[in-house]
Design a protein around this motif. Sequence first.
Motif: not given
Length: 662
Positions: A626-634
């Motif tokens: 629900k929080k993940c915005i798919n930025c892929t920084q992780c």
Amino acid sequence: MPKKVYLGPLLLYWCFQCNLPILEMENCTLCGSPTIKCKITPPGDTRPAFAHDIELIRQTIDFQFAGEGVGQKLIPDKKLVVLNKAPALDRRNEIILDGVIIGALYFDILHQRWKFLPKVEGARRLWLAGCNKWVKIYEGAVDPLLKGASLLAPGVKDCDPSIQPGDDVLIITPSDEVLAVGVAKFSGETILATKRGMVVKIKHREPPTPPTIHHDGQTWDMAVQANVQILNSRAEEAIQFMRSLAKSYRKPKAVAYSGGKDSLCLLLLALEALEDQFDVFFADTGIEFPETIENVFTTMKDLGIENRLIYKKTEADWDVMLEKFGPPARDFRWCCKLLKLSPTAQIIRENYPEGVVTFLGVRRYESQPRAQEHRVWKNPFVPGQIGTSPIKNWTALHVWLYLLMKNAIANPLYYKGFERIGCIYCPAMKLSELHDIKETHEHLYRFWMEFLTNWAKSNGYAEEWATHGFWRWRTLAKGQIQVAKQLGLQTNELESHIDIQPTRYVIKEKIRSHNDDFYTMEGRFPYTLDIQRIGNLLNILGKSWTNEAFDQVNMQINESSVTIFADGTFKVSTSHLKAGKKLIKNLAKIFARAQKCVGCGFCEIFCPQGATILDVQRNYPIIDEKKCINCTQCLDTCPSLLLFSEKPLIKKDRIEKVSPPV
């Protein structure tokens, strides 16, 4: 011989009237006499020789030149000795006495021992002290040697019979003066019996003169007094720099303390510059020397700032990481991210949500990368940190004289032969430093050597991979390849950690075209998958759902869809070929991350939305879809992906023309 490395101006001068080292100044502040710039090898990161250093030099000279007490005569008491770190395969310290280089202390990797490499001035003093390892020549050989020739057999009049091949020897004229130093090609007996050919390779030569020995009676307190003007000037510049940054950045301030001399110097400067307007933090890697941990708390107590210390120990388990990654290497430094940067980033996230200006004891004379860094920078692996280097342009001698001026007590390991204080098993260490650990912490040395020896055996490496320090590289550097050849080893006996080969994947049929704008890409990853965990991690890329009945997980990303099975097979359907290829690369990263995760918490630190939470019990991250915005920084910052190569092993590389169904 390694190339000269220029990282900054050479700043060491000498006052021969006072017989003291002088930094930067062309006149001595004590006597007013002109100083002479010392002809040292760049980069010129000079430092004092401590009692342990001097004793090591003396013992090495006595052993090498077969005369007890020769080292004491060469380096007498009540004189200051300065060491200059010169480029070499291992430690090589030029020895500066009476303002001149008398030789170098060098660690011989091949034979695992220290050597004294005399210059001509050092050879003159050795000869005066009554050493062995000499070769006397005829008068007719003097001029050719001064013009650049090596010593040929006909020029030898006599020599020390104890000479062995490879020994450093003194070349003595008929008038009993030192002319040169060189390396013997044969034993003493063979040199005398040989009638032709080169017998000594000359390294240094000078016209014969008496040694230039100056008076004694110097102390390091005298050296401080002679340099107090430049020390105060340097300190004032650093203090003003720190105050200027404090005004420019409306953020909290902190000193990153490591337990080393540079960060101690910086801490003392910060106390003058900022008084009580800063914190101190120490990131414990879990493999620190016990002396370092003790120094951290003792220093804070002595300075009366215990309440300002923020201490954080890494949550990563060293033994677990060794099992997953294998030994760290200079070109594979997973340890820095997991053990150092991770707790540092946690300190900043937990204590400085709006960021922090961090003062670090980074100096240009330490390495090429540090010389090229700006004085203010941001570390991409430590969010929220603005790094600064107030003492960037100081040499080690500046630092040591400043600490002496302030009566500061540095980490005791410096006085036991250590030039740098880092992690116990750091791959950046020199082999000589590992031998220092053997002398000071035998149980730690024994543990590490047993681990390396077992690792070498289990992976088919030569024994020298452990004993001669080749473990410090995955791909050997040029100098190490030369050492390997001298040991009679092939690089394939020493390179590449088998257990940590990059994770790769195979595309069975790379592209199967149904029509002009739709592609199917199929493949298989080389391991079985935990579908529940993979399904959760896939939320990093897009919306996913798990079908437990068929042991598969599905995902939709824009115009691409993915199906993944527990046995590692996958299928990507996309209308854009480039998007499909990029998607497969990201899938491989997620699979590699699932396999190699060590629970370091890096992903949790870097997530801008707080969508990544480290499950402490299971020791791996959980994604809040629900929080993940798919930025892929992780994904971009995950240390586990050091093991991953995006390049696939392609089994087939073709486009199959398939008629669309009727």
